[in-house]
Design a protein around this motif. Structure first.
Motif, PDB file in Angstrom:
ATOM      1  N   UNK A 153       0.814  -1.218   0.000  1.00 50.04           N
ATOM      2  CA  UNK A 153       0.000   0.000   0.000  1.00 50.04           C
ATOM      3  C   UNK A 153       0.845   1.265   0.000  1.00 50.04           C
ATOM      4  N   UNK A 154       2.173   1.147  -0.208  1.00 51.66           N
ATOM      5  CA  UNK A 154       3.079   2.294  -0.192  1.00 51.66           C
ATOM      6  C   UNK A 154       3.469   2.663  -1.623  1.00 51.66           C
ATOM      7  N   UNK A 180       9.153   1.969  -1.140  1.00 42.63           N
ATOM      8  CA  UNK A 180       7.902   1.996  -1.901  1.00 42.63           C
ATOM      9  C   UNK A 180       7.830   0.806  -2.848  1.00 42.63           C
ATOM     10  N   UNK A 181       6.616   0.304  -3.036  1.00 48.24           N
ATOM     11  CA  UNK A 181       6.412  -0.815  -3.956  1.00 48.24           C
ATOM     12  C   UNK A 181       5.700  -0.373  -5.235  1.00 48.24           C
ATOM     13  N   UNK A 395     -12.894   0.027  -5.384  1.00 52.86           N
ATOM     14  CA  UNK A 395     -11.668   0.275  -4.630  1.00 52.86           C
ATOM     15  C   UNK A 395     -11.447   1.781  -4.485  1.00 52.86           C
ATOM     16  N   UNK A 396     -10.771   2.160  -3.405  1.00 46.95           N
ATOM     17  CA  UNK A 396     -10.381   3.548  -3.178  1.00 46.95           C
ATOM     18  C   UNK A 396      -8.867   3.651  -3.316  1.00 46.95           C
ATOM     19  N   UNK A 397      -8.401   4.547  -4.184  1.00 50.16           N
ATOM     20  CA  UNK A 397      -6.983   4.805  -4.396  1.00 50.16           C
ATOM     21  C   UNK A 397      -6.706   6.273  -4.078  1.00 50.16           C
ATOM     22  N   UNK A 436      -3.948   1.704  -2.353  1.00 60.18           N
ATOM     23  CA  UNK A 436      -2.583   2.217  -2.358  1.00 60.18           C
ATOM     24  C   UNK A 436      -2.656   3.720  -2.130  1.00 60.18           C
ATOM     25  N   UNK A 437      -1.710   4.257  -1.374  1.00 63.43           N
ATOM     26  CA  UNK A 437      -1.591   5.702  -1.209  1.00 63.43           C
ATOM     27  C   UNK A 437      -0.251   6.159  -1.787  1.00 63.43           C
TER      28      UNK A 437
END
Length: 562
Positions: A153-154, A180-181, A395-397, A436-437
């Motif tokens: 989520x990074x 970060x991914x 989904x929320x992004x 993801x944020x």
């Protein structure tokens, strides 16, 4: 994102002030004996992030205006404290005589970096009489080497498609080291189809996506911007594809892009790299209708799914207006019947200069403030009530989110940026809403102290690290995949949360910028106290109530198990 100088946020409560500290300050000084001397750190971009402590060779370029005699360079190495402030006195100082010189000269100075963390470097050129001739300031960091990408989520924003950052070969390894991914970037239509019907892909596009695949970094690619160059008659007043013909041409571009980068059958190094696509960046619904955007979304959704049925298509691009949580974009699309033409939607909830815990007040919105503790639960309930035909909720992004360094706003310094970054990801993990944020963004977009758009990065423009870079790396390594478990302390100005159960990590911080003591109930035993720099201190807890001093940048308490 994709246009640096055009940024609209549906969540911004006010116009930002101006921003940041530059990574490399070329300050000139005059004396009675010499004119000014230019002093500049000349190490390769990106090399100021180290993976092990120890010796570091610093190369300085010294350029006197005339003949320079018997001068010396002094370099002071300063550590940072637990609240992100540089120490007033150096850990060590190093000197080297320059001697007589004309023109520019490179001077190497070896310094010792004792441990993990961030360090400031202050270099000064002085005459034989002790007169200051030139100064420069920079930073370097030591972070733990990462073999795997960070938590799922990074994410972080990059600008490879805009050609304003160093090449991917330099920058993407630093993205991985920061923990970060994901990255969010673009593949511009106008850059790919310069001649009608001819799709030619810039080598830089291939390069950054191929390296993402090699490093295991997932790209979220924004599809967008018009193409007036190839189709001047289709974009008479707006760069948005408003006509059926323009949308059909846009769908052809999407098909070409997804076939090249999103098709698992493509054998090139970048084939099958992109699984997630975002439709446009911050569409302006003051100028286009929701129906017009939905028509483009429908075309894009079909073009993407025709190539890869498992791919994600994210709507809204953070666009919308007003101050409500989620803005009005997704609501407008649902009213037009667009529920099933998207995997999810994106928002850009900027809150600067407010904290992520408190945000700012709203008017006429479903909730009375925009903050992570208010917006994330609201959006979780919003999506749970709107299930698609396939049985899945939207989904929320969060595809842009960040704080600039802004000396004209009280408290908006580099330490505060680091604190807000870490606390935002911790709070987001607590509420379990966001897929993801993406922090905006990875590198400062310029060096103009008066341009806020230049100063959102975790690295300065020359790729020297800010506290936020180090804090992100330590957060990622320490928190890992652990889910939020419980609140040990949850007061207005004091937080202590546990993440994970079998292998827990306790994280504590303050909201008001002060240091406070958190009284946390923990099993007696051996623990490690870890600060934002990754500096570990062993501690033995003998009583169930541990009095833990914490500050605005979160600190970690980890059981020290054999």
């Amino acid at each position: 994102m994709p246009t640096i100088h055009r940024r609209r946020s549906l969540f911004r409560s006010r116009i930002f002030g101006r921003a940041t500290l530059s990574a490399l300050l070329l300050l000139a000084f005059s004396s009675g004996s010499y004119a000014q001397v230019k002093l500049q750190l000349a190490n390769p971009a990106g090399s100021q992030v180290m993976l092990t402590s120890g010796k570091k060779t610093l190369q300085f370029k010294v350029v006197p205006p005339d003949h320079l005699r018997a001068a010396k360079i002094t370099v002071g190495v300063y550590s940072y404290d637990s609240d992100g402030k540089p120490a007033p006195t150096p850990l060590a100082s190093y000197e080297k005589t320059i001697g007589s010189m004309r023109g520019g000269k490179a001077i190497d100075i070896d310094v010792a970096i004792p441990r993990a963390g961030l360090f400031r470097l202050d270099a000064t050129v002085e005459s034989a009489h002790g007169e200051t001739l030139g100064k420069t300031t920079s930073t370097l960091a030591v972070v733990t080497k990462r073999d795997e990408v960070g938590p799922s989520d990074f994410g972080v924003g990059t600008h490879f498609a805009q050609h304003v950052t160093p090449p991917a070969s330099v920058l993407l390894p630093l993205v991985k080291q920061a923990g970060f991914s994901w990255i969010r970037d673009d593949l511009y239509w106008a850059a790919i189809e310069k001649k009608t019907g001819v799709f030619k892909f810039p080598k830089s596009y291939d390069d950054y996506l191929a390296l993402c695949k090699q490093l295991g970094i997932s790209p979220l690619v924004v599809l967008g911007e018009g193409n007036e160059g190839a189709y001047p008659t289709l974009f008479p007043k707006s760069n948005f594809p408003l006509s059926a013909d323009a949308r059909a041409r846009f769908a052809d571009y999407v098909d070409a892009v997804v076939s090249r980068y999103g098709d698992d059958a493509v054998t090139a190094p970048y084939g099958g790299t992109v699984k997630h696509w975002e439709v446009w960046n911050e569409p302006d619904f003051n100028k286009i209708s929701y129906a017009a955007y939905l028509s483009l979304l429908w075309e894009t959704f079909g073009a993407v799914k025709d190539v890869n049925a498992d791919a994600s298509v994210i709507s809204c691009g953070g666009g919308g207006s007003g101050g409500g949580p989620g803005g009005d974009c997704v609501v407008g699309l649902l009213k037009e019947g667009g529920l099933n033409d998207q995997t999810g939607f994106s928002v850009h909830p900027y809150m600067s200069p407010n904290t992520p815990e408190r945000g700012y007040k709203t008017e006429g919105a479903p909730i009375d403030s925009v903050s992570i503790p208010t917006v994330w639960p609201y959006l979780k309930n919003f999506t749970a009530d709107r299930v698609k035909a396939d049985g899945r909720p939207l989904q929320v992004w969060v595809t842009e989110f960040g704080w600039p360094v802004n000396p004209k706003e009280p408290g908006q310094d580099e330490a505060t940026q680091a604190a807000n970054l870490v606390r935002s990801y911790l709070l987001s993990r607590r509420y379990g809403t966001v897929r993801v944020m993406f922090w905006y963004d990875f590198v400062d977009d310029g060096t103009d102290l008066n341009n806020i758009e230049h100063n959102f990065g975790l690295l300065h423009h020359d790729l020297t690290p800010k506290p936020a870079f180090v804090a992100a790396s330590v957060l990622s390594s320490t928190l890992g995949k652990r889910n939020w478990a419980r609140a040990l302390v949850d007061e207005e100005n004091l937080k202590a949360y546990q993440y994970g159960t079998d292998d827990p990590v306790i994280v504590g911080w303050t909201v008001d910028g002060k240091q406070r003591v958190a009284s946390v109930s923990l099993p007696p035993g051996k623990y490690i106290l870890r600060d934002w720099q990754g500096v570990d201190t062993p501690v033995t807890i003998t009583a169930q109530k541990f009095q833990w001093r914490v500050g605005p940048i979160p600190r970690y308490l980890v059981p020290n198990r054999p």
